[in-house]
Design an enzyme around this catalytic site. Structure first.
Site, PDB file in Angstrom:
ATOM      1  N   ASP A  74       0.814  -1.222   0.000  1.00 58.06           N
ATOM      2  CA  ASP A  74       0.000   0.000   0.000  1.00 58.06           C
ATOM      3  C   ASP A  74       0.845   1.269   0.000  1.00 58.06           C
ATOM      4  OD1 ASP A  74      -3.085  -0.754   0.494  1.00 58.06           O
ATOM      5  OD2 ASP A  74      -1.750  -2.221   1.426  1.00 58.06           O
ATOM      6  N   GLU A 105      -5.217   4.701   2.070  1.00 58.19           N
ATOM      7  CA  GLU A 105      -3.985   3.925   1.903  1.00 58.19           C
ATOM      8  C   GLU A 105      -3.156   3.984   3.192  1.00 58.19           C
ATOM      9  OE1 GLU A 105      -4.065   2.001  -0.391  1.00 58.19           O
ATOM     10  OE2 GLU A 105      -4.894   2.897  -2.199  1.00 58.19           O
ATOM     11  N   HIS A 108      -4.525   1.502   5.486  1.00 54.64           N
ATOM     12  CA  HIS A 108      -4.093   0.146   5.079  1.00 54.64           C
ATOM     13  C   HIS A 108      -2.654  -0.115   5.531  1.00 54.64           C
ATOM     14  CE1 HIS A 108      -7.162   0.418   1.498  1.00 54.64           C
ATOM     15  NE2 HIS A 108      -7.719   0.549   2.677  1.00 54.64           N
ATOM     16  N   TYR A 112      -1.604  -3.126   8.092  1.00 56.52           N
ATOM     17  CA  TYR A 112      -0.618  -4.189   7.837  1.00 56.52           C
ATOM     18  C   TYR A 112       0.590  -4.078   8.774  1.00 56.52           C
ATOM     19  CZ  TYR A 112      -3.599  -5.385   3.928  1.00 56.52           C
ATOM     20  OH  TYR A 112      -4.691  -5.763   3.176  1.00 56.52           O
ATOM     21  N   GLU A 180      -3.821  -2.621  -7.620  1.00 58.73           N
ATOM     22  CA  GLU A 180      -4.971  -2.725  -6.715  1.00 58.73           C
ATOM     23  C   GLU A 180      -5.921  -3.831  -7.199  1.00 58.73           C
ATOM     24  OE1 GLU A 180      -6.067   1.507  -7.046  1.00 58.73           O
ATOM     25  OE2 GLU A 180      -5.600   1.673  -4.911  1.00 58.73           O
ATOM     26  N   GLU A 214     -10.368  -0.882  -1.753  1.00 60.66           N
ATOM     27  CA  GLU A 214      -9.644  -1.098  -3.012  1.00 60.66           C
ATOM     28  C   GLU A 214     -10.599  -1.137  -4.201  1.00 60.66           C
ATOM     29  OE1 GLU A 214      -6.681  -0.541  -3.097  1.00 60.66           O
ATOM     30  OE2 GLU A 214      -5.943  -1.028  -1.114  1.00 60.66           O
ATOM     31  N   HIS A 217     -11.298   2.389  -5.031  1.00 55.63           N
ATOM     32  CA  HIS A 217     -10.148   3.046  -5.681  1.00 55.63           C
ATOM     33  C   HIS A 217     -10.113   2.680  -7.166  1.00 55.63           C
ATOM     34  CE1 HIS A 217      -8.005   2.866  -1.493  1.00 55.63           C
ATOM     35  NE2 HIS A 217      -9.054   3.647  -1.495  1.00 55.63           N
TER      36      HIS A 217
HETATM   37 FE   LIG Z   1      -4.692   0.090  -0.192  1.00 49.32          FE
HETATM   38 FE   LIG Z   2      -5.906   1.384  -3.029  1.00 52.29          FE
END
Ligand SMILES: [Fe+2]
Ligand SMILES: [Fe+2]
Length: 338
Positions: A74, A105, A108, A112, A180, A214, A217
């Protein structure tokens, strides 16, 4: 600074005027995205730790590689968003959406990071996962693919001519359809495979929300492509179609190499052959959405992707609606997002 408004979305500049609004659909996408706010603190990873101890050595290898991909994926997307998309999509409505996407993002990346901190308690293992873009060939290959398409546009300051605009379009399509829309969709399939066996529910919960983000996006990027096609149809010639097909083929190949690394000789219900079929099916969906013919004629072999957990999302959004006083509609399923 000029007062002349740009004629087309890709005309160079930093347009500021929101009234009269030229691209209201992008503004609506921004508003829709705000309604989908979630935070990493809402994801409970506790039961995942107990599940990890139950995994076979092959499954543990797979999850180790998967989180190593998530460690940097990301951030690469976020960098391209700022360095390329924000710079060249000349509409303040679209830039509002991109600002919101950048926030997502960041969430994200934070998700993670938290996942890796939880899954890899040993600092050396964690450092190795973050260095995978350099040290693990199957992940290095995918990162290299992304960096190549960033490099293609890096030195373009203004999209003055047709060649510049074509290069920009390829970058946009690459990040939406291949990164993505394919690398991440590949990764989500492994997560839902675990969940279909009752494992790693925390990861699956976070993945539901990332998956939804996602998908949005990607839809936004494809709307931008549609707009450019309406405004400058001459850019969409056979040459562009050929380049997009080649790019997707390369992305499928890179993701397949990743699958070989993850699956080895194969695991019950997950192996390189089914992943190939799945990736080809996804690639076809991307081509068709872009207005190009399907290439592979593949079907989706993963029933657990079609059973994407609408129920959990519904609960999530009901909960959000009361917590944040925003009404949220809709659900996510594999078919909707394709
Ligand atoms: Fe993402
Ligand atoms: Fe994304």
């Amino acid at each position: 600074m000029t007062t002349t408004r740009p004629r087309n979305l890709l005309d160079p500049g930093f347009e500021l005027t929101l009234r009269p609004m030229r691209y209201p659909a992008f503004y609506e996408r921004y508003r829709d995205a705000i309604r989908n706010t979630w935070t990493v603190e809402e994801v409970d990873l506790h039961s995942d730790v107990a599940d990890l101890a139950k995994l076979s050595p092959g499954e543990r290898h797979l999850i180790g590689r998967l989180v190593a991909f998530f460690a940097t994926g990301d951030s690469i997307v976020a960098n391209n968003l700022v360095l390329t998309l924000y710079k060249h999509i000349n509409s303040p409505e679209a830039r509002l959406y991109l600002s919101r996407q950048l926030f997502e993002e960041a969430v994200h990346v934070q998700f993670y990071l938290t996942l890796l901190d939880t899954y890899l308690p040993d600092p050396d293992d964690r450092a190795a996962a973050f260095a995978a873009v350099e040290n693990i060939p199957s992940i290095r290959e995918k990162a290299g693919f992304c960096f190549r398409w960033i490099d293609e546009v890096e030195r373009i300051d203004r999209l003055e001519d047709r060649a510049d605009r074509r290069r920009f379009l390829l970058n946009l399509i690459c990040f939406a359809a291949c990164i993505e829309g394919l690398f991440f969709y590949g990764a989500f399939a492994y997560v839902y495979w675990f969940r279909s066996r009752g494992l790693l529910h925390g990861l699956a919960t976070g993945t539901n929300w990332v998956f939804r983000d996602e998908s949005m996006h990607m839809s936004f990027a494809f709307d931008v492509v549609d707009t450019v096609r309406r405004e400058e149809p001459e850019l969409f010639d056979d040459e562009l179609r050929r380049q997009v097909e080649e790019m997707l083929e390369e992305a499928v190949e890179a993701e397949l190499q990743f699958a070989r690394d993850l699956c080895g000789e194969g695991l019950p219900g997950m192996n390189t052959e089914s992943m190939r079929e799945y990736l080809r099916c996804v690639a076809d969906q991307r081509l068709v959405r872009l207005g190009f013919p399907a290439r592979y004629g593949a079907g989706n072999p993963f029933s657990f992707m079609e059973l994407q957990d609408v129920q959990e999302l519904t609960n999530f959004f009901e909960r959000r609606a009361s917590a944040y006083q925003v009404a949220v509609e809709g659900s996510v399923s594999f078919d909707d997002d394709f």
